[in-house]
Structures are given as structure tokens and as C-alpha cells.
Motif scaffolding. Structure first.
Motif, PDB file in Angstrom:
ATOM      1  N   VAL A 274      12.617  24.471 -16.853  1.00 33.54           N
ATOM      2  CA  VAL A 274      12.210  23.105 -16.538  1.00 33.54           C
ATOM      3  C   VAL A 274      11.106  23.180 -15.496  1.00 33.54           C
ATOM      4  CG1 VAL A 274      12.913  20.948 -15.421  1.00 33.54           C
ATOM      5  CG2 VAL A 274      14.396  22.009 -17.143  1.00 33.54           C
ATOM      6  N   LEU A 275      10.005  22.480 -15.750  1.00 31.69           N
ATOM      7  CA  LEU A 275       8.866  22.435 -14.844  1.00 31.69           C
ATOM      8  C   LEU A 275       8.836  21.077 -14.154  1.00 31.69           C
ATOM      9  CD1 LEU A 275       8.208  24.797 -16.775  1.00 31.69           C
ATOM     10  CD2 LEU A 275       5.816  24.090 -16.696  1.00 31.69           C
ATOM     11  N   ILE A 276       8.665  21.092 -12.831  1.00 29.97           N
ATOM     12  CA  ILE A 276       8.697  19.837 -12.093  1.00 29.97           C
ATOM     13  C   ILE A 276       7.590  19.775 -11.048  1.00 29.97           C
ATOM     14  CG2 ILE A 276      10.536  20.804 -10.624  1.00 29.97           C
ATOM     15  CD1 ILE A 276      11.389  17.815 -10.149  1.00 29.97           C
ATOM     16  N   ALA A 277       6.835  18.694 -11.095  1.00 28.94           N
ATOM     17  CA  ALA A 277       5.787  18.440 -10.107  1.00 28.94           C
ATOM     18  C   ALA A 277       6.372  17.637  -8.952  1.00 28.94           C
ATOM     19  CB  ALA A 277       4.636  17.681 -10.742  1.00 28.94           C
ATOM     20  N   GLU A 278       6.269  18.209  -7.752  1.00 27.69           N
ATOM     21  CA  GLU A 278       6.595  17.474  -6.538  1.00 27.69           C
ATOM     22  C   GLU A 278       5.354  17.459  -5.645  1.00 27.69           C
ATOM     23  OE1 GLU A 278      10.217  18.809  -4.696  1.00 27.69           O
ATOM     24  OE2 GLU A 278      11.427  18.439  -6.481  1.00 27.69           O
ATOM     25  N   GLY A 279       5.528  17.089  -4.380  1.00 25.76           N
ATOM     26  CA  GLY A 279       4.403  17.062  -3.457  1.00 25.76           C
ATOM     27  C   GLY A 279       3.618  15.769  -3.454  1.00 25.76           C
ATOM     28  N   TYR A 280       4.249  14.669  -3.837  1.00 25.29           N
ATOM     29  CA  TYR A 280       3.547  13.396  -3.974  1.00 25.29           C
ATOM     30  C   TYR A 280       3.006  12.862  -2.653  1.00 25.29           C
ATOM     31  CZ  TYR A 280       4.783  12.724  -8.878  1.00 25.29           C
ATOM     32  OH  TYR A 280       4.874  12.854 -10.245  1.00 25.29           O
ATOM     33  N   VAL A 281       3.783  12.975  -1.571  1.00 27.72           N
ATOM     34  CA  VAL A 281       3.344  12.302  -0.348  1.00 27.72           C
ATOM     35  C   VAL A 281       2.059  12.921   0.205  1.00 27.72           C
ATOM     36  CG1 VAL A 281       5.619  11.412   0.269  1.00 27.72           C
ATOM     37  CG2 VAL A 281       4.908  13.642   1.144  1.00 27.72           C
ATOM     38  N   ILE A 282       1.927  14.243   0.118  1.00 21.53           N
ATOM     39  CA  ILE A 282       0.705  14.879   0.625  1.00 21.53           C
ATOM     40  C   ILE A 282      -0.488  14.524  -0.256  1.00 21.53           C
ATOM     41  CG2 ILE A 282      -0.431  17.086   1.061  1.00 21.53           C
ATOM     42  CD1 ILE A 282       1.629  16.406   3.170  1.00 21.53           C
ATOM     43  N   GLU A 283      -0.317  14.552  -1.554  1.00 21.97           N
ATOM     44  CA  GLU A 283      -1.427  14.230  -2.451  1.00 21.97           C
ATOM     45  C   GLU A 283      -1.865  12.776  -2.283  1.00 21.97           C
ATOM     46  OE1 GLU A 283      -4.350  14.759  -5.515  1.00 21.97           O
ATOM     47  OE2 GLU A 283      -3.392  16.032  -4.012  1.00 21.97           O
ATOM     48  N   ILE A 284      -0.920  11.876  -2.124  1.00 21.05           N
ATOM     49  CA  ILE A 284      -1.281  10.466  -1.955  1.00 21.05           C
ATOM     50  C   ILE A 284      -1.918  10.239  -0.583  1.00 21.05           C
ATOM     51  CG2 ILE A 284      -0.336   8.126  -1.785  1.00 21.05           C
ATOM     52  CD1 ILE A 284       1.627   8.890  -4.020  1.00 21.05           C
ATOM     53  N   GLU A 285      -1.458  10.964   0.431  1.00 19.26           N
ATOM     54  CA  GLU A 285      -2.115  10.878   1.746  1.00 19.26           C
ATOM     55  C   GLU A 285      -3.560  11.343   1.649  1.00 19.26           C
ATOM     56  OE1 GLU A 285      -3.765  11.841   5.533  1.00 19.26           O
ATOM     57  OE2 GLU A 285      -3.258  13.396   4.058  1.00 19.26           O
ATOM     58  N   ARG A 286      -3.819  12.412   0.897  1.00 21.99           N
ATOM     59  CA  ARG A 286      -5.190  12.905   0.726  1.00 21.99           C
ATOM     60  C   ARG A 286      -6.073  11.860   0.062  1.00 21.99           C
ATOM     61  NH1 ARG A 286      -3.871  19.133  -1.012  1.00 21.99           N
ATOM     62  NH2 ARG A 286      -3.158  18.134  -2.920  1.00 21.99           N
ATOM     63  N   ARG A 287      -5.470  11.009  -0.755  1.00 18.85           N
ATOM     64  CA  ARG A 287      -6.228   9.982  -1.464  1.00 18.85           C
ATOM     65  C   ARG A 287      -6.387   8.695  -0.643  1.00 18.85           C
ATOM     66  NH1 ARG A 287      -4.443  10.650  -7.836  1.00 18.85           N
ATOM     67  NH2 ARG A 287      -4.512  12.931  -7.836  1.00 18.85           N
ATOM     68  N   GLY A 288      -5.778   8.668   0.543  1.00 17.65           N
ATOM     69  CA  GLY A 288      -5.990   7.543   1.440  1.00 17.65           C
ATOM     70  C   GLY A 288      -5.036   6.386   1.282  1.00 17.65           C
ATOM     71  N   TYR A 289      -3.854   6.625   0.718  1.00 21.85           N
ATOM     72  CA  TYR A 289      -2.898   5.543   0.488  1.00 21.85           C
ATOM     73  C   TYR A 289      -1.556   5.766   1.182  1.00 21.85           C
ATOM     74  CZ  TYR A 289      -6.055   3.775  -3.112  1.00 21.85           C
ATOM     75  OH  TYR A 289      -7.150   3.260  -3.776  1.00 21.85           O
ATOM     76  N   LEU A 290      -1.483   6.703   2.101  1.00 22.47           N
ATOM     77  CA  LEU A 290      -0.235   7.003   2.791  1.00 22.47           C
ATOM     78  C   LEU A 290      -0.587   7.614   4.135  1.00 22.47           C
ATOM     79  CD1 LEU A 290       2.906   8.452   1.074  1.00 22.47           C
ATOM     80  CD2 LEU A 290       2.181   9.413   3.252  1.00 22.47           C
ATOM     81  N   GLN A 291       0.186   7.277   5.159  1.00 20.49           N
ATOM     82  CA  GLN A 291      -0.152   7.697   6.518  1.00 20.49           C
ATOM     83  C   GLN A 291       0.458   9.052   6.854  1.00 20.49           C
ATOM     84  OE1 GLN A 291       1.541   5.507   9.946  1.00 20.49           O
ATOM     85  NE2 GLN A 291      -0.587   5.289  10.650  1.00 20.49           N
ATOM     86  N   ALA A 292      -0.400   9.999   7.248  1.00 18.66           N
ATOM     87  CA  ALA A 292       0.093  11.291   7.725  1.00 18.66           C
ATOM     88  C   ALA A 292       0.825  11.081   9.045  1.00 18.66           C
ATOM     89  CB  ALA A 292      -1.064  12.266   7.914  1.00 18.66           C
ATOM     90  N   GLY A 293       1.843  11.873   9.240  1.00 24.42           N
ATOM     91  CA  GLY A 293       2.681  11.749  10.425  1.00 24.42           C
ATOM     92  C   GLY A 293       4.084  11.406   9.986  1.00 24.42           C
ATOM     93  N   GLY A 294       4.315  10.133   9.711  1.00 22.57           N
ATOM     94  CA  GLY A 294       5.626   9.716   9.206  1.00 22.57           C
ATOM     95  C   GLY A 294       5.812  10.028   7.736  1.00 22.57           C
ATOM     96  N   PHE A 295       4.722   9.977   6.955  1.00 28.61           N
ATOM     97  CA  PHE A 295       4.748  10.257   5.515  1.00 28.61           C
ATOM     98  C   PHE A 295       5.786   9.395   4.792  1.00 28.61           C
ATOM     99  CE2 PHE A 295       2.913  14.207   7.247  1.00 28.61           C
ATOM    100  CZ  PHE A 295       1.742  14.267   6.500  1.00 28.61           C
ATOM    101  N   VAL A 296       5.887   8.137   5.198  1.00 36.60           N
ATOM    102  CA  VAL A 296       6.815   7.205   4.551  1.00 36.60           C
ATOM    103  C   VAL A 296       6.126   6.633   3.313  1.00 36.60           C
ATOM    104  CG1 VAL A 296       8.189   5.107   4.844  1.00 36.60           C
ATOM    105  CG2 VAL A 296       7.868   6.683   6.775  1.00 36.60           C
ATOM    106  N   PRO A 297       6.790   6.623   2.132  1.00 32.68           N
ATOM    107  CA  PRO A 297       6.115   6.226   0.887  1.00 32.68           C
ATOM    108  C   PRO A 297       5.979   4.718   0.708  1.00 32.68           C
ATOM    109  CG  PRO A 297       8.373   6.807   0.410  1.00 32.68           C
ATOM    110  CD  PRO A 297       8.159   7.117   1.885  1.00 32.68           C
ATOM    111  N   GLU A 298       5.365   4.051   1.698  1.00 26.70           N
ATOM    112  CA  GLU A 298       5.118   2.619   1.591  1.00 26.70           C
ATOM    113  C   GLU A 298       4.213   2.289   0.410  1.00 26.70           C
ATOM    114  OE1 GLU A 298       4.660   0.803   5.824  1.00 26.70           O
ATOM    115  OE2 GLU A 298       4.106   2.931   6.014  1.00 26.70           O
ATOM    116  N   VAL A 299       3.465   3.279  -0.059  1.00 25.06           N
ATOM    117  CA  VAL A 299       2.576   3.105  -1.206  1.00 25.06           C
ATOM    118  C   VAL A 299       3.325   2.586  -2.432  1.00 25.06           C
ATOM    119  CG1 VAL A 299       2.864   5.521  -1.931  1.00 25.06           C
ATOM    120  CG2 VAL A 299       0.803   4.280  -2.598  1.00 25.06           C
TER     121      VAL A 299
END
Length: 346
Positions: free
Chosen positions: A16-41
Motif C-alpha cells: 500500500v502506497l500512501i502520500a502524507e506530508g500535507y501540512v508542509i506542502e500546503i504551507e509552502r504554497r502559502g495557505y497554512l501558517q508555519a509554527g503551529g501548522f494547524v490545518p485551518e486551510v
């Protein structure tokens, strides 16, 4: 729902292949705040979440994991959004379920470290149980195929997560992935391979590692886990060039300045595509059958992993063909001159 569940896919040596790492990738795209990394997006820009799920499906993931990482009560309280807790979780789960139904992939709910567990404070254990209970129950009602508990640093908290899934998950399989930091043990002092073995013996369908270490420093621990565990094991490293003197991404330094790079300046220590491909080849040889990438993951990385594991996702149509590159392969005199200017004269 998917015609084959997690356990069926893992039978007889399946992967089974699974992609994780969403919060860092979304932060890189400018839609999530680094630090708390809360998925308000999830609530503020759900289209971004949907789009990234689609990109990872295109790159070969078998699983759409709901973006509830750091979406638990304690983290939302820290950013003043505890009242949005249930809405955020259910929205993330619905997004994942809809895409899984559309694409025939699995859908997973997710738990993660609560940041409050203290092995010596039983009051925190009750709070952790409550956090896990509500997230598992929401995942059940929104149709998750299985439950992940990830990035957990202590054996004790991992055991609480497994127990919550078993008690409230209505029979959902549990995947428990610990985070191995600099020592090869959990933060409550259990050797990492032993902790995985004990969790598997307690009923986890899959055990292993995610986050914390990059490809090269995760591999030795995976070999020990494979020796200790009879069932399926998991590996999801961060995509950064950790090494023996900097085993974790937290401890990495900028090669030019010597300054720490976590978490804002990690670009200078990113893995190459070849690093990811070589890791996948080693993991496959070890016998890792639940494989993915964690923080730093991006679809171009995930395609490398998928190809090693014998998959041909749609993204493979665009796998590199360097024979078409005029600077590398051009033969006329002007291109040869260009190559000399680009690489220097031999």
C-alpha cells in the motif's frame, strides 16, 4: 468505497502506497501558517486540500488521508478555533471520502501526537483518550476505511491511540507509526523495534515509522523493525538529507551558514529524486509493504516511489526523458557551445 480494503491489499505480500506530508506542502504554497501548522486551510480554502489530494492520486497514492493532522482539540484551542473542531474534522473527512469514492482509493482518518501526553501524569492520559475518541468517532461516521495514528513519539501515547481505535473504531484496522528521533527509542524509553512489536502484538494491522528522520537515517531502524515484527511494516520518511550526525530534520543545518533550518529554511537540505528512489529500493528490499513519504513530500517525489513499487500512475506519462534535453543531448555546434558555457569546458 474501495473494492479492496487495507488488509486485503496487504495480503500475500501486497503493498500500500500512501502520500502524507500535507501540512508542509500546503504551507509552502502559502495557505497554512508555519509554527503551529494547524490545518485551518480545510475550512478556509478546501479547494487547495482537494487539489493536493488529486495531485497525490495522480502521482500514485493508494490512500487519501483526511487532513486532520494537528486538527485536534489542543491545537485548535491554541489558535482560538476550538469551536471549529468538529466542523474541521468532518469537512476534511468528507473531502477525502468523496475523492476516494471517485477514484477507487482507500480513505483513512488520522490521529497524531496530542502534544500534551506525559507518561508520569495520568490526568494527561485521560485528556489524550478524549481527544482520540472524538476523532475516531467522527472518522467512523464519515466512512473511513481505516485509521492512522502518526507522528507519535512515545509508546504510551501510541498505545492509547491504538486502544481508542479498537474501542471506538467499529472494527477499522489501525496503522500506528511512531516517530524515531535521535535515539533509537521512544521518548518514554522503549526501543523503537520493541515498541513496534508490542503494538503489533496488541492488534495494530501495520506498525512502523513516519516523520522525524529522512531516508538515509530511517533505514537502519526499519531493518530492526523488520526483524522484530512479523506483519506489515510502514516507512514514511521526511524528504530531507538527514545523516548520522544530524539524524532528524529538526537537527539539520544550512551547509553554507551552519544555522538550523527547521522549520522555515529546509529548502537547502531537501532530498533529490534519486535519494527518494534509492530509499524506496532499499525499503522494498527490507520488506516494507506500507510505504510513503511524510513532511516535504511532493507529487514529483511520490512518483519516484510509486515507480519503484511497480506502479504506473498517470503522472508517469510525464516522467523525465533527458534524451529530449537540448543542453544535455544536443549535437549541433551551437548546442555544443551552449553546453560548454553551461557546464564549463572539459
Amino acid at each position: 468505497m474501495s473494492s479492496k480494503g487495507l488488509l486485503e491489499r496487504l495480503q500475500n505480500g501486497g503493498n500500500v502506497l500512501i502520500a502524507e506530508g500535507y501540512v508542509i506542502e500546503i504551507e509552502r504554497r502559502g495557505y497554512l501558517q508555519a509554527g503551529g501548522f494547524v490545518p485551518e486551510v480545510v475550512l478556509e480554502h478546501p479547494e487547495i486540500v482537494k487539489g493536493l489530494h488529486r495531485e497525490f492520486i495522480h502521482a500514485g497514492t493508494d490512500v487519501v488521508e483526511a487532513l486532520t493532522y494537528f486538527g485536534h482539540r489542543e491545537k485548535l484551542k491554541a489558535v482560538g478555533r476550538e469551536n471549529d473542531l468538529e466542523n474541521l474534522n468532518r469537512t476534511a473527512l468528507k473531502i477525502a471520502r468523496d475523492l476516494a469514492n471517485e477514484t477507487g482509493t482507500l480513505m483513512a482518518g488520522g490521529l497524531c501526537c496530542t502534544t500534551i501526553y506525559d507518561v508520569n501524569n495520568p490526568d494527561t492520559h485521560d485528556k489524550v483518550r478524549s481527544i482520540f475518541k472524538e476523532q475516531v468517532e467522527w472518522a467512523v461516521t464519515e466512512g473511513a476505511d481505516y485509521m492512522i495514528a502518526e507522528t507519535i513519539h512515545s509508546y504510551g501515547e501510541a498505545k492509547l491511540a491504538l486502544e481508542a481505535i479498537q474501542q471506538y473504531g467499529k472494527g477499522m484496522p489501525a496503522v500506528i507509526t511512531l516517530t524515531c528521533l535521535i535515539p533509537d527509542e521512544t521518548t518514554d524509553g522503549v526501543p523503537i523495534a520493541e515498541a513496534c512489536r508490542k503494538l503489533q502484538e496488541a492488534g495494530a494491522a501495520v506498525v512502523g515509522l513516519n516523520c522525524g528522520r529522512g531516508p538515509s537515517t530511517m533505514l537502519p531502524a526499519l531493518r530492526e523493525i523488520r526483524k522484530a515484527c512479523k506483519g506489515p511494516i510502514a516507512a514514511l520518511p521526511v524528504t530531507y538529507r538527514t545523516r548520522e550526525d544530524c539524524r532528524t530534520w529538526h537537527s539539520l543545518k544550512d551547509p553554507d551558514t551552519g544555522k538550523g533550518v527547521f522549520p522555515k529554511n529546509l529548502a537547502c537540505v531537501m532530498s533529490s529524486r534519486d535519494d527518494i528512489r534509492e530509499f524506496a529500493e532499499e525499503a522494498k528490499a527490507i520488506g516494507v509493504n506500507y510505504i510513503g513519504l511524510c513532511c516535504g513530500n511532493s507529487p514529483f517525489y511520490f512518483r519516484e516511489l510509486a515507480e519503484v513499487y511497480g506502479r504506473k500512475p498517470e503522472a508517469c506519462k510525464y516522467s523525465p526523458d533527458l534524451s529530449l534535453n537540448v543542453i544535455l543531448e544536443g549535437t549541433n555546434s551551437s548546442l555544443q557551445k551552449l553546453r560548454e558555457y553551461a557546464f564549463g569546458k572539459k
